[in-house]
Design a protein around this motif. Structure first.
Motif, PDB file in Angstrom:
ATOM      1  N   GLU A  13       0.830  -1.205   0.000  1.00 47.75           N
ATOM      2  CA  GLU A  13       0.000   0.000   0.000  1.00 47.75           C
ATOM      3  C   GLU A  13       0.868   1.260   0.000  1.00 47.75           C
ATOM      4  O   GLU A  13       0.570   2.223  -0.711  1.00 47.75           O
ATOM      5  CB  GLU A  13      -0.921   0.007   1.224  1.00 47.75           C
ATOM      6  CG  GLU A  13      -2.068  -0.994   1.144  1.00 47.75           C
ATOM      7  CD  GLU A  13      -2.978  -0.909   2.354  1.00 47.75           C
ATOM      8  OE1 GLU A  13      -2.518  -0.422   3.415  1.00 47.75           O
ATOM      9  OE2 GLU A  13      -4.148  -1.333   2.249  1.00 47.75           O
ATOM     10  N   GLU A  14       1.942   1.258   0.797  1.00 53.06           N
ATOM     11  CA  GLU A  14       2.842   2.414   0.837  1.00 53.06           C
ATOM     12  C   GLU A  14       3.466   2.656  -0.529  1.00 53.06           C
ATOM     13  O   GLU A  14       3.551   3.785  -1.003  1.00 53.06           O
ATOM     14  CB  GLU A  14       3.942   2.187   1.889  1.00 53.06           C
ATOM     15  CG  GLU A  14       3.449   2.235   3.324  1.00 53.06           C
ATOM     16  CD  GLU A  14       4.503   1.811   4.317  1.00 53.06           C
ATOM     17  OE1 GLU A  14       4.336   2.117   5.510  1.00 53.06           O
ATOM     18  OE2 GLU A  14       5.502   1.165   3.910  1.00 53.06           O
ATOM     19  N   LEU A  26       0.830   3.960  -3.087  1.00 57.96           N
ATOM     20  CA  LEU A  26       0.539   5.377  -2.879  1.00 57.96           C
ATOM     21  C   LEU A  26       1.683   6.240  -3.392  1.00 57.96           C
ATOM     22  O   LEU A  26       1.470   7.262  -4.054  1.00 57.96           O
ATOM     23  CB  LEU A  26       0.275   5.654  -1.400  1.00 57.96           C
ATOM     24  CG  LEU A  26      -0.037   7.102  -1.016  1.00 57.96           C
ATOM     25  CD1 LEU A  26      -1.209   7.647  -1.819  1.00 57.96           C
ATOM     26  CD2 LEU A  26      -0.320   7.212   0.485  1.00 57.96           C
ATOM     27  N   TRP A  27       2.909   5.826  -3.115  1.00 62.98           N
ATOM     28  CA  TRP A  27       4.089   6.562  -3.583  1.00 62.98           C
ATOM     29  C   TRP A  27       4.107   6.649  -5.105  1.00 62.98           C
ATOM     30  O   TRP A  27       4.390   7.697  -5.687  1.00 62.98           O
ATOM     31  CB  TRP A  27       5.341   5.867  -3.064  1.00 62.98           C
ATOM     32  CG  TRP A  27       6.634   6.448  -3.564  1.00 62.98           C
ATOM     33  CD1 TRP A  27       7.248   7.584  -3.133  1.00 62.98           C
ATOM     34  CD2 TRP A  27       7.482   5.901  -4.573  1.00 62.98           C
ATOM     35  NE1 TRP A  27       8.423   7.774  -3.810  1.00 62.98           N
ATOM     36  CE2 TRP A  27       8.586   6.765  -4.696  1.00 62.98           C
ATOM     37  CE3 TRP A  27       7.416   4.759  -5.370  1.00 62.98           C
ATOM     38  CZ2 TRP A  27       9.622   6.528  -5.602  1.00 62.98           C
ATOM     39  CZ3 TRP A  27       8.437   4.519  -6.274  1.00 62.98           C
ATOM     40  CH2 TRP A  27       9.531   5.392  -6.387  1.00 62.98           C
ATOM     41  N   TYR A  66       2.515  11.370   4.181  1.00 65.57           N
ATOM     42  CA  TYR A  66       3.096  11.738   2.890  1.00 65.57           C
ATOM     43  C   TYR A  66       2.717  13.203   2.653  1.00 65.57           C
ATOM     44  O   TYR A  66       1.594  13.606   2.930  1.00 65.57           O
ATOM     45  CB  TYR A  66       2.498  10.917   1.746  1.00 65.57           C
ATOM     46  CG  TYR A  66       2.751   9.434   1.792  1.00 65.57           C
ATOM     47  CD1 TYR A  66       3.626   8.841   0.889  1.00 65.57           C
ATOM     48  CD2 TYR A  66       2.099   8.617   2.709  1.00 65.57           C
ATOM     49  CE1 TYR A  66       3.841   7.470   0.897  1.00 65.57           C
ATOM     50  CE2 TYR A  66       2.308   7.255   2.737  1.00 65.57           C
ATOM     51  CZ  TYR A  66       3.189   6.682   1.818  1.00 65.57           C
ATOM     52  OH  TYR A  66       3.393   5.332   1.838  1.00 65.57           O
ATOM     53  N   ILE A 124      -1.170  13.335   3.327  1.00 68.52           N
ATOM     54  CA  ILE A 124      -1.915  12.078   3.222  1.00 68.52           C
ATOM     55  C   ILE A 124      -1.431  11.120   4.298  1.00 68.52           C
ATOM     56  O   ILE A 124      -0.222  10.882   4.431  1.00 68.52           O
ATOM     57  CB  ILE A 124      -1.727  11.432   1.835  1.00 68.52           C
ATOM     58  CG1 ILE A 124      -2.112  12.428   0.739  1.00 68.52           C
ATOM     59  CG2 ILE A 124      -2.559  10.164   1.712  1.00 68.52           C
ATOM     60  CD1 ILE A 124      -1.705  11.996  -0.650  1.00 68.52           C
ATOM     61  N   LEU A 140      -1.935   7.211   5.936  1.00 66.92           N
ATOM     62  CA  LEU A 140      -2.403   5.864   5.620  1.00 66.92           C
ATOM     63  C   LEU A 140      -2.408   5.040   6.897  1.00 66.92           C
ATOM     64  O   LEU A 140      -1.375   4.863   7.547  1.00 66.92           O
ATOM     65  CB  LEU A 140      -1.469   5.224   4.576  1.00 66.92           C
ATOM     66  CG  LEU A 140      -1.682   3.761   4.199  1.00 66.92           C
ATOM     67  CD1 LEU A 140      -3.052   3.561   3.561  1.00 66.92           C
ATOM     68  CD2 LEU A 140      -0.593   3.303   3.230  1.00 66.92           C
ATOM     69  N   LEU A 162      -7.354   6.015   3.882  1.00 64.41           N
ATOM     70  CA  LEU A 162      -6.489   7.077   3.376  1.00 64.41           C
ATOM     71  C   LEU A 162      -7.126   8.403   3.769  1.00 64.41           C
ATOM     72  O   LEU A 162      -8.267   8.677   3.385  1.00 64.41           O
ATOM     73  CB  LEU A 162      -6.391   7.004   1.852  1.00 64.41           C
ATOM     74  CG  LEU A 162      -5.256   6.215   1.216  1.00 64.41           C
ATOM     75  CD1 LEU A 162      -5.375   6.296  -0.297  1.00 64.41           C
ATOM     76  CD2 LEU A 162      -3.908   6.735   1.652  1.00 64.41           C
ATOM     77  N   ALA A 193      -8.462   2.501   1.936  1.00 64.61           N
ATOM     78  CA  ALA A 193      -7.102   2.239   1.458  1.00 64.61           C
ATOM     79  C   ALA A 193      -7.074   1.127   0.412  1.00 64.61           C
ATOM     80  O   ALA A 193      -6.152   1.070  -0.405  1.00 64.61           O
ATOM     81  CB  ALA A 193      -6.197   1.868   2.636  1.00 64.61           C
ATOM     82  N   LEU A 234      -6.274   1.672  -3.293  1.00 67.55           N
ATOM     83  CA  LEU A 234      -4.910   1.693  -3.831  1.00 67.55           C
ATOM     84  C   LEU A 234      -4.645   0.462  -4.677  1.00 67.55           C
ATOM     85  O   LEU A 234      -3.907   0.513  -5.662  1.00 67.55           O
ATOM     86  CB  LEU A 234      -3.893   1.763  -2.691  1.00 67.55           C
ATOM     87  CG  LEU A 234      -3.786   3.097  -1.950  1.00 67.55           C
ATOM     88  CD1 LEU A 234      -2.998   2.925  -0.666  1.00 67.55           C
ATOM     89  CD2 LEU A 234      -3.142   4.150  -2.851  1.00 67.55           C
ATOM     90  N   PRO A 287      -6.763   2.335  -8.213  1.00 67.36           N
ATOM     91  CA  PRO A 287      -5.777   3.399  -7.974  1.00 67.36           C
ATOM     92  C   PRO A 287      -6.090   4.694  -8.720  1.00 67.36           C
ATOM     93  O   PRO A 287      -5.734   5.777  -8.263  1.00 67.36           O
ATOM     94  CB  PRO A 287      -4.456   2.784  -8.447  1.00 67.36           C
ATOM     95  CG  PRO A 287      -4.848   1.600  -9.276  1.00 67.36           C
ATOM     96  CD  PRO A 287      -6.139   1.108  -8.746  1.00 67.36           C
ATOM     97  N   VAL A 293      -7.990   6.962  -6.456  1.00 66.23           N
ATOM     98  CA  VAL A 293      -7.122   7.656  -5.498  1.00 66.23           C
ATOM     99  C   VAL A 293      -6.427   8.833  -6.180  1.00 66.23           C
ATOM    100  O   VAL A 293      -6.335   9.930  -5.630  1.00 66.23           O
ATOM    101  CB  VAL A 293      -6.082   6.683  -4.908  1.00 66.23           C
ATOM    102  CG1 VAL A 293      -5.161   7.416  -3.927  1.00 66.23           C
ATOM    103  CG2 VAL A 293      -6.764   5.508  -4.219  1.00 66.23           C
TER     104      VAL A 293
END
Length: 264
Positions: free
Chosen positions: A170-171, A174-175, A203, A210, A212, A217, A230, A233, A237, A240
């Motif tokens: 998930e991290e 999102l990145w 983030y 943001i 998480l 989110l 979340a 994601l 995506p 998001v």
């Protein structure tokens, strides 16, 4: 008309990530896995305590670390990257990396390039050659106490040290979404050292923060807040992406409204 159809197609390409485009048949099946296989190899980023160590590692193409300080998973490393602490190199941050040629367990006294009388066991990594990163990955208030694990893909793309911390899918998802909007993403961790941190607390991209956690989110811009699941994601995506873009726009709208009210 045809022009609008082309515009809509381009909008879809911008909003959707590679996985969604592959599922829709726009990208060939297997191309993403093939691309990632070359970049998701693991990298051990080792702290360098002094200029003497930094010079020895570079000159003799190796890195060493006490066996007792290694944690589960270190064996997956295919590359070594060097993080000289402040004063150990002209620039503080991750400076270079190299592919591991061999791994040996030796007595500390056997590492003659950095003489020390000790029978403590160390892992010695032989490196094929050192390659300097185009830009040093800056610490921005963080550091590495002993070593941290990351991926080759993250190492090549990161601009700041906390970016190397990402662990969960998930991290990373999102990145990747945020990187499509800007290459200036800031991270807040729950500890100063990467190898002592347990999570990313926030983030930050331009005017948006943001968070998480707990399956949610939480997107914030000033007084505006938006919370979404979340799991989007992974499942959607592009949704998001649109929500983050929308919140970035909220910030601009707030500033414009404030400016207008000031002029009245």
């Amino acid at each position: 008309n045809a022009t609008r159809l082309v515009e809509q197609f381009i909008e879809r390409l911008i909003e959707k990530n590679p996985e969604e485009l592959q599922n829709e048949g726009i990208l060939p099946q297997g191309i993403i896995e093939e691309w990632r296989s070359g970049f998701d190899e693991h990298v051990l980023v080792g702290m360098v305590p002094s200029a003497r160590h930094y010079e020895a590692y570079r000159k003799h193409r190796f890195y060493h670390i006490p066996v007792k300080q290694l944690k589960k998973g270190w064996q997956t490393a295919r590359y070594i990257a060097l993080y000289p602490k402040r004063g150990a190199a002209p620039q503080n941050g991750v400076t270079c990396f190299g592919k591991i040629a061999a791994v040996n367990i030796v007595k500390r006294s056997a590492i003659t390039e950095l003489p020390k009388r000790s029978d403590e066991e160390y892992v010695r990594f032989e490196v094929e050659s050192w390659n300097f990163l185009q830009n040093v990955i800056r610490p921005v208030g963080y550091g590495i106490a002993v070593y941290a694990m990351t991926t080759f893909n993250m190492l090549k793309q990161a601009k700041e040290l906390p970016e190397l911390f990402m662990k969960s899918s998930e991290e990373i998802a999102l990145w990747r979404i945020l990187r499509r909007l800007s290459d200036r993403i800031r991270f807040d961790l729950d500890a100063r050292y990467l190898d002592q941190a347990s999570k990313i607390t926030a983030y930050r991209i331009k005017n948006v923060s943001i968070r998480l956690g707990d399956g949610l989110l939480m997107i914030t811009n000033g007084t505006k807040h938006k919370t979404i699941a979340a799991e989007l994601l992974r499942k959607q995506p592009s949704t998001v992406f649109r929500e983050v873009v929308g919140m970035m726009g909220e910030g601009r709208d707030q500033k414009m409204n404030l400016a207008k009210s000031t002029l009245r």
